[in-house]
Motif scaffolding. Structure first.
Motif, PDB file in Angstrom:
ATOM      1  N   ASN A 116       0.806  -1.225   0.000  1.00  0.00           N
ATOM      2  CA  ASN A 116       0.000   0.000   0.000  1.00  0.00           C
ATOM      3  C   ASN A 116       0.841   1.278   0.000  1.00  0.00           C
ATOM      4  O   ASN A 116       0.763   2.094   0.927  1.00  0.00           O
ATOM      5  CB  ASN A 116      -0.963   0.015   1.198  1.00  0.00           C
ATOM      6  CG  ASN A 116      -2.040  -1.041   1.034  1.00  0.00           C
ATOM      7  OD1 ASN A 116      -2.358  -1.456  -0.078  1.00  0.00           O
ATOM      8  ND2 ASN A 116      -2.591  -1.485   2.138  1.00  0.00           N
ATOM      9  N   HIS A 153       5.519  -5.399  -7.260  1.00  0.00           N
ATOM     10  CA  HIS A 153       5.085  -6.671  -6.653  1.00  0.00           C
ATOM     11  C   HIS A 153       4.503  -6.344  -5.286  1.00  0.00           C
ATOM     12  O   HIS A 153       5.226  -5.880  -4.403  1.00  0.00           O
ATOM     13  CB  HIS A 153       6.261  -7.628  -6.521  1.00  0.00           C
ATOM     14  CG  HIS A 153       5.834  -9.062  -6.372  1.00  0.00           C
ATOM     15  ND1 HIS A 153       4.775  -9.447  -5.574  1.00  0.00           N
ATOM     16  CD2 HIS A 153       6.302 -10.195  -6.956  1.00  0.00           C
ATOM     17  CE1 HIS A 153       4.633 -10.763  -5.656  1.00  0.00           C
ATOM     18  NE2 HIS A 153       5.526 -11.247  -6.485  1.00  0.00           N
ATOM     19  N   SER A 154       3.212  -6.531  -5.121  1.00  0.00           N
ATOM     20  CA  SER A 154       2.607  -6.282  -3.817  1.00  0.00           C
ATOM     21  C   SER A 154       2.833  -7.491  -2.914  1.00  0.00           C
ATOM     22  O   SER A 154       2.879  -8.627  -3.381  1.00  0.00           O
ATOM     23  CB  SER A 154       1.100  -6.037  -3.976  1.00  0.00           C
ATOM     24  OG  SER A 154       0.518  -5.925  -2.693  1.00  0.00           O
ATOM     25  N   TRP A 183       0.647  -8.121  -0.605  1.00  0.00           N
ATOM     26  CA  TRP A 183      -0.706  -8.490  -0.181  1.00  0.00           C
ATOM     27  C   TRP A 183      -1.429  -9.203  -1.316  1.00  0.00           C
ATOM     28  O   TRP A 183      -1.140  -8.986  -2.497  1.00  0.00           O
ATOM     29  CB  TRP A 183      -1.545  -7.270   0.207  1.00  0.00           C
ATOM     30  CG  TRP A 183      -0.924  -6.291   1.165  1.00  0.00           C
ATOM     31  CD1 TRP A 183      -0.971  -4.940   1.061  1.00  0.00           C
ATOM     32  CD2 TRP A 183      -0.205  -6.572   2.372  1.00  0.00           C
ATOM     33  NE1 TRP A 183      -0.326  -4.359   2.118  1.00  0.00           N
ATOM     34  CE2 TRP A 183       0.151  -5.342   2.938  1.00  0.00           C
ATOM     35  CE3 TRP A 183       0.174  -7.744   3.019  1.00  0.00           C
ATOM     36  CZ2 TRP A 183       0.877  -5.237   4.122  1.00  0.00           C
ATOM     37  CZ3 TRP A 183       0.891  -7.643   4.197  1.00  0.00           C
ATOM     38  CH2 TRP A 183       1.229  -6.421   4.742  1.00  0.00           C
ATOM     39  N   ALA A 184      -2.432 -10.021  -0.934  1.00  0.00           N
ATOM     40  CA  ALA A 184      -3.243 -10.728  -1.937  1.00  0.00           C
ATOM     41  C   ALA A 184      -4.309  -9.801  -2.508  1.00  0.00           C
ATOM     42  O   ALA A 184      -4.634  -9.862  -3.690  1.00  0.00           O
ATOM     43  CB  ALA A 184      -3.898 -11.959  -1.303  1.00  0.00           C
ATOM     44  N   VAL A 216      -5.858  -6.282  -3.802  1.00  0.00           N
ATOM     45  CA  VAL A 216      -5.231  -5.129  -4.466  1.00  0.00           C
ATOM     46  C   VAL A 216      -6.166  -3.936  -4.615  1.00  0.00           C
ATOM     47  O   VAL A 216      -5.823  -2.955  -5.261  1.00  0.00           O
ATOM     48  CB  VAL A 216      -4.692  -5.511  -5.868  1.00  0.00           C
ATOM     49  CG1 VAL A 216      -3.462  -6.385  -5.755  1.00  0.00           C
ATOM     50  CG2 VAL A 216      -5.774  -6.149  -6.717  1.00  0.00           C
ATOM     51  N   ILE A 253       0.694  -4.544 -12.014  1.00  0.00           N
ATOM     52  CA  ILE A 253       0.623  -4.850 -10.586  1.00  0.00           C
ATOM     53  C   ILE A 253       0.573  -6.366 -10.404  1.00  0.00           C
ATOM     54  O   ILE A 253      -0.338  -7.030 -10.915  1.00  0.00           O
ATOM     55  CB  ILE A 253      -0.634  -4.212  -9.967  1.00  0.00           C
ATOM     56  CG1 ILE A 253      -0.534  -2.684 -10.086  1.00  0.00           C
ATOM     57  CG2 ILE A 253      -0.811  -4.634  -8.521  1.00  0.00           C
ATOM     58  CD1 ILE A 253      -1.839  -1.974  -9.829  1.00  0.00           C
ATOM     59  N   ARG A 267       0.241  -9.338  -7.674  1.00  0.00           N
ATOM     60  CA  ARG A 267      -0.180  -9.488  -6.283  1.00  0.00           C
ATOM     61  C   ARG A 267       0.408 -10.779  -5.719  1.00  0.00           C
ATOM     62  O   ARG A 267       0.897 -11.630  -6.484  1.00  0.00           O
ATOM     63  CB  ARG A 267      -1.713  -9.485  -6.186  1.00  0.00           C
ATOM     64  CG  ARG A 267      -2.326 -10.727  -6.741  1.00  0.00           C
ATOM     65  CD  ARG A 267      -3.821 -10.684  -6.826  1.00  0.00           C
ATOM     66  NE  ARG A 267      -4.293 -12.035  -7.158  1.00  0.00           N
ATOM     67  CZ  ARG A 267      -4.708 -12.915  -6.269  1.00  0.00           C
ATOM     68  NH1 ARG A 267      -4.764 -12.589  -4.996  1.00  0.00           N
ATOM     69  NH2 ARG A 267      -5.083 -14.119  -6.651  1.00  0.00           N
ATOM     70  N   THR A 277      -0.468 -12.390   5.943  1.00  0.00           N
ATOM     71  CA  THR A 277       0.653 -12.776   5.073  1.00  0.00           C
ATOM     72  C   THR A 277       1.805 -13.266   5.942  1.00  0.00           C
ATOM     73  O   THR A 277       2.125 -12.667   6.962  1.00  0.00           O
ATOM     74  CB  THR A 277       1.128 -11.551   4.254  1.00  0.00           C
ATOM     75  OG1 THR A 277       0.050 -11.118   3.435  1.00  0.00           O
ATOM     76  CG2 THR A 277       2.309 -11.887   3.367  1.00  0.00           C
ATOM     77  N   SER A 315      -0.028 -10.373 -14.113  1.00  0.00           N
ATOM     78  CA  SER A 315      -0.398  -9.211 -13.298  1.00  0.00           C
ATOM     79  C   SER A 315      -1.910  -9.080 -13.207  1.00  0.00           C
ATOM     80  O   SER A 315      -2.662  -9.744 -13.929  1.00  0.00           O
ATOM     81  CB  SER A 315       0.248  -7.945 -13.859  1.00  0.00           C
ATOM     82  OG  SER A 315      -0.141  -7.754 -15.190  1.00  0.00           O
ATOM     83  N   VAL A 316      -2.320  -8.221 -12.305  1.00  0.00           N
ATOM     84  CA  VAL A 316      -3.744  -7.989 -12.053  1.00  0.00           C
ATOM     85  C   VAL A 316      -4.391  -7.371 -13.295  1.00  0.00           C
ATOM     86  O   VAL A 316      -3.782  -6.546 -13.965  1.00  0.00           O
ATOM     87  CB  VAL A 316      -3.859  -7.014 -10.855  1.00  0.00           C
ATOM     88  CG1 VAL A 316      -5.253  -6.464 -10.719  1.00  0.00           C
ATOM     89  CG2 VAL A 316      -3.390  -7.685  -9.579  1.00  0.00           C
ATOM     90  N   TYR A 335      -9.252  -7.188 -10.266  1.00  0.00           N
ATOM     91  CA  TYR A 335      -8.603  -8.255  -9.471  1.00  0.00           C
ATOM     92  C   TYR A 335      -7.704  -9.112 -10.358  1.00  0.00           C
ATOM     93  O   TYR A 335      -7.736  -8.976 -11.573  1.00  0.00           O
ATOM     94  CB  TYR A 335      -9.639  -9.128  -8.758  1.00  0.00           C
ATOM     95  CG  TYR A 335     -10.448 -10.067  -9.649  1.00  0.00           C
ATOM     96  CD1 TYR A 335     -11.546  -9.607 -10.365  1.00  0.00           C
ATOM     97  CD2 TYR A 335     -10.115 -11.421  -9.773  1.00  0.00           C
ATOM     98  CE1 TYR A 335     -12.288 -10.458 -11.174  1.00  0.00           C
ATOM     99  CE2 TYR A 335     -10.848 -12.279 -10.568  1.00  0.00           C
ATOM    100  CZ  TYR A 335     -11.944 -11.786 -11.278  1.00  0.00           C
ATOM    101  OH  TYR A 335     -12.673 -12.636 -12.074  1.00  0.00           O
TER     102      TYR A 335
END
Ligand code: NAP
Length: 315
Positions: free
Chosen positions: A54, A70-71, A73-74, A76, A90, A92, A283, A308-309, A315
């Protein structure tokens, strides 16, 4: 491509930035993992990838060559909302450990409802000795909204525990021993036969307030709900009506529109609600860092960016 340093960029008030910097550094000792403040002006001009939790979009703008993030978190939805229209790819987190943790939480709270624990806890408070009819899992249907990385793992765990399991997704699916539904009509068919409904959907324009009076009324009388997806997928006031009329027996809520849940929120004291502090599947820094490291190594070697998303889909 600058492959000696990779920035980790979190929300400014995030409490675990240092812990992530260490875990990521251990997972990829060949790179220097650094906060943005520790980058040289030249590094800021050349970096093409960052690891994020975030991040403040203004901080990302300090990296003009950024191609993907690369996040860790799952989910987004916050990142997508913060970034607005973006060319940035992005990626995830998809982590089998996370799916396993979520499957465990799904089983735990399903059994809590299946074995009437909220009801027996209420009875104990008034010293009431009263047993209720036992219905075995084979005669109960537990349905999952969302059959993605988390939903599929949860479905398999519930099926092993003996429940009849259904699942709903956007696209048609065929999964062993799981009755699969899709589309609007499929949703109604699934809700009509559900004893315990579990939400593992992402929050998107389409899923916002998906669980409202109209859909919740499709559940049989005395069904229960578990929301492990995102708070805004459930229309809060509509849920309250369904609980007050006893159409819905109990709701286990781990996610809310406003988190932390404000102290004056009605949810805290409603007898039909169990409040959890967004704890169903945290996580795991170690396994997540190993996954991020594998993706970054592959990118540095071949330029390959993981799937990526879909920004338009949300999503
Ligand atoms: P995922 O792999 O992207 O799966 C999402 C699933 O939802 C897919 O099956 C997708 O259908 C379905 N879906 C999305 N929009 C839909 C729609 N409009 N109608 C019907 N089905 C729809 O996501 P995931 O990794 O399983 O994670 C799901 C969510 O769990 C995350 O987005 C996050 O919000 C939440 N989460 C919560 C916690 C917690 O601690 N509470 C922890 C981690 C994640 P298709 O398969 O057809 O695309």
């Amino acid at each position: 491509m600058n492959n000696s340093v990779i920035p980790f960029i979190a929300a400014p008030d995030y409490a675990h930035t240092d812990a992530w910097l260490s875990a990521l550094q251990v997972a990829m000792p060949e790179f220097r993992i650094a906060s943005v403040d520790a980058l040289t002006p030249e590094e800021k001009q050349t970096l093409t990838v960052a690891i994020v939790a975030n991040p403040d979009p203004a901080v990302l703008q300090q990296l003009p060559k950024l191609v993907w993030v690369h996040s860790v978190w799952a989910g987004v939805e916050r990142l997508l909302m913060d970034l607005g229209h973006t060319e940035l790819k992005i990626v995830r987190l998809i982590d089998p450990q996370l799916a396993d943790t979520m499957a465990e939480a799904v089983l735990a709270w399903t059994l809590y409802l299946h074995r009437d624990m909220p009801r027996y806890a209420r009875q104990q408070k008034v010293a009431q000795w009263l047993s209720h009819e036992y219905i075995p899992p084979q005669r109960k249907t537990v349905s999952l909204l969302g059959l993605g990385a988390l939903g599929k793992a949860a479905a398999a765990r519930l099926q092993l525990a003996g429940f009849q399991v259904c699942g709903w997704s956007r696209h048609p699916k065929a999964l062993d021993a799981i009755t699969c539904f899709h589309g609007e009509e499929g949703l109604i068919h699934m809700l009509n036969r559900t004893d315990i409904l579990i939400c593992l959907l992402p929050l998107t324009a389409e899923t916002r307030h998906l669980l409202n009076l109209k859909t919740l009324q499709q559940l049989p009388q005395r069904a229960s709900l578990i929301n492990f997806g995102r708070g805004l997928i459930v229309h809060d006031e509509n849920l309250r009506i369904m609980l007050d009329s006893n159409h819905i027996q109990h709701a286990v809520l781990d996610v809310f529109e406003h988190e932390p849940l404000p102290a004056d929120s009605w949810h805290w004291h409603h007898p039909g609600i169990t409040v959890l502090p967004h704890c169903s599947a945290p996580t795991d820094r170690q396994t997540a860092s190993a996954i991020v490291a594998a993706h970054l190594r592959s990118y540095m070697q071949s330029g390959a960016i993981p799937d990526s998303v879909n920004v338009a889909q949300g999503y």
